[in-house]
Design a protein around this motif. Structure first.
Motif, mmCIF file in Angstrom:
data_model
loop_
_atom_site.group_PDB
_atom_site.id
_atom_site.type_symbol
_atom_site.label_atom_id
_atom_site.label_comp_id
_atom_site.label_asym_id
_atom_site.label_seq_id
_atom_site.Cartn_x
_atom_site.Cartn_y
_atom_site.Cartn_z
ATOM 1 N N ALA A 19 -55.170 54.865 -43.587
ATOM 2 C CA ALA A 19 -54.001 55.662 -43.198
ATOM 3 C C ALA A 19 -52.750 54.846 -43.464
ATOM 4 O O ALA A 19 -52.715 53.646 -43.184
ATOM 5 C CB ALA A 19 -54.080 56.052 -41.725
ATOM 6 N N CYS A 20 -51.712 55.495 -44.011
ATOM 7 C CA CYS A 20 -50.464 54.793 -44.268
ATOM 8 C C CYS A 20 -49.643 54.728 -42.974
ATOM 9 O O CYS A 20 -49.934 55.429 -42.001
ATOM 10 C CB CYS A 20 -49.681 55.479 -45.376
ATOM 11 S SG CYS A 20 -49.051 57.109 -44.947
ATOM 12 N N ASP A 21 -48.626 53.883 -42.970
ATOM 13 C CA ASP A 21 -47.824 53.698 -41.762
ATOM 14 C C ASP A 21 -47.207 55.012 -41.291
ATOM 15 O O ASP A 21 -47.094 55.257 -40.098
ATOM 16 C CB ASP A 21 -46.711 52.676 -42.026
ATOM 17 C CG ASP A 21 -47.268 51.270 -42.198
ATOM 18 O OD1 ASP A 21 -48.453 51.062 -41.865
ATOM 19 O OD2 ASP A 21 -46.530 50.393 -42.661
ATOM 20 N N ARG A 22 -46.807 55.862 -42.248
ATOM 21 C CA ARG A 22 -46.160 57.116 -41.866
ATOM 22 C C ARG A 22 -47.155 58.038 -41.162
ATOM 23 O O ARG A 22 -46.813 58.684 -40.173
ATOM 24 C CB ARG A 22 -45.591 57.814 -43.105
ATOM 25 C CG ARG A 22 -44.720 59.014 -42.736
ATOM 26 C CD ARG A 22 -44.236 59.746 -43.951
ATOM 27 N NE ARG A 22 -43.450 58.885 -44.830
ATOM 28 C CZ ARG A 22 -42.872 59.314 -45.938
ATOM 29 N NH1 ARG A 22 -42.991 60.560 -46.309
ATOM 30 N NH2 ARG A 22 -42.187 58.488 -46.690
ATOM 31 N N CYS A 23 -48.411 58.101 -41.669
ATOM 32 C CA CYS A 23 -49.407 58.960 -41.029
ATOM 33 C C CYS A 23 -49.789 58.413 -39.659
ATOM 34 O O CYS A 23 -50.034 59.179 -38.733
ATOM 35 C CB CYS A 23 -50.639 59.098 -41.925
ATOM 36 S SG CYS A 23 -50.347 60.189 -43.331
ATOM 37 N N ILE A 24 -49.847 57.073 -39.528
ATOM 38 C CA ILE A 24 -50.114 56.472 -38.225
ATOM 39 C C ILE A 24 -49.007 56.849 -37.262
ATOM 40 O O ILE A 24 -49.247 57.266 -36.136
ATOM 41 C CB ILE A 24 -50.237 54.933 -38.355
ATOM 42 C CG1 ILE A 24 -51.479 54.567 -39.162
ATOM 43 C CG2 ILE A 24 -50.303 54.297 -36.959
ATOM 44 C CD1 ILE A 24 -51.551 53.088 -39.509
ATOM 45 N N ARG A 55 -55.031 54.699 -51.666
ATOM 46 C CA ARG A 55 -54.655 56.073 -51.378
ATOM 47 C C ARG A 55 -54.877 56.359 -49.896
ATOM 48 O O ARG A 55 -55.953 56.072 -49.365
ATOM 49 C CB ARG A 55 -55.500 57.027 -52.237
ATOM 50 C CG ARG A 55 -54.924 58.417 -52.328
ATOM 51 C CD ARG A 55 -55.628 59.216 -53.420
ATOM 52 N NE ARG A 55 -55.335 58.727 -54.774
ATOM 53 C CZ ARG A 55 -54.210 58.987 -55.453
ATOM 54 N NH1 ARG A 55 -53.286 59.739 -54.904
ATOM 55 N NH2 ARG A 55 -54.024 58.513 -56.655
ATOM 56 N N CYS A 56 -53.879 56.940 -49.260
ATOM 57 C CA CYS A 56 -53.992 57.291 -47.843
ATOM 58 C C CYS A 56 -54.968 58.452 -47.687
ATOM 59 O O CYS A 56 -54.904 59.431 -48.432
ATOM 60 C CB CYS A 56 -52.614 57.674 -47.294
ATOM 61 S SG CYS A 56 -52.675 58.342 -45.631
ATOM 62 N N GLY A 57 -55.891 58.325 -46.719
ATOM 63 C CA GLY A 57 -56.886 59.369 -46.491
ATOM 64 C C GLY A 57 -56.298 60.629 -45.877
ATOM 65 O O GLY A 57 -56.932 61.681 -45.898
ATOM 66 N N SER A 58 -55.091 60.534 -45.330
ATOM 67 C CA SER A 58 -54.490 61.695 -44.663
ATOM 68 C C SER A 58 -53.525 62.445 -45.566
ATOM 69 O O SER A 58 -53.657 63.649 -45.761
ATOM 70 C CB SER A 58 -53.765 61.244 -43.395
ATOM 71 O OG SER A 58 -54.678 60.643 -42.501
ATOM 72 N N CYS A 59 -52.545 61.744 -46.152
ATOM 73 C CA CYS A 59 -51.520 62.434 -46.945
ATOM 74 C C CYS A 59 -51.758 62.272 -48.446
ATOM 75 O O CYS A 59 -51.124 62.947 -49.240
ATOM 76 C CB CYS A 59 -50.119 61.950 -46.565
ATOM 77 S SG CYS A 59 -49.781 60.249 -47.052
ATOM 78 N N GLY A 60 -52.671 61.373 -48.852
ATOM 79 C CA GLY A 60 -53.008 61.240 -50.262
ATOM 80 C C GLY A 60 -52.056 60.388 -51.071
ATOM 81 O O GLY A 60 -52.261 60.203 -52.271
HETATM 82 ZN ZN LIG Z 1 -50.449 58.890 -45.245
#
Ligand SMILES: [Zn+2]
Length: 77
Positions: A19-24, A55-60
């Motif tokens: 997960a990227c920082d933004r999705c966290i 690649r972020c698993g949430s936003c791609g």
């Molecule tokens: Zn993300």
């Protein structure tokens, strides 16, 4: 509860997905992006998580993401 504990619990709930920082940050209404970034870096520092440009698993988006370390070895046992 400290933000790094909450972020670690969130990453574990993803089952080892990145997960990227933004999705966290988006996962917690009261967690600012800089606070998510700090918590993720702290987890990486104590080897509870690893950070890599993937690649972020949430936003791609392909960016610096964090994933929990614990879930990986357990999945291969
Ligand atoms: Zn993300």
């Amino acid at each position: 509860m400290s933000s790094s504990v909450r972020v670690e619990a969130y990453l574990e709930s993803l089952g080892g997905a990145a997960a990227c920082d933004r999705c966290i940050s988006d996962a917690f209404a009261a967690l600012a992006p800089w606070s998510a970034n700090l918590a993720a870096r702290r987890l990486a520092c104590i080897d509870a998580a690893e950070r890599a440009r993937e690649r972020c698993g949430s936003c791609g988006a392909k960016m610096l993401v964090t994933r929990t370390r614990q879930a990986v070895p357990q999945a291969h046992r």
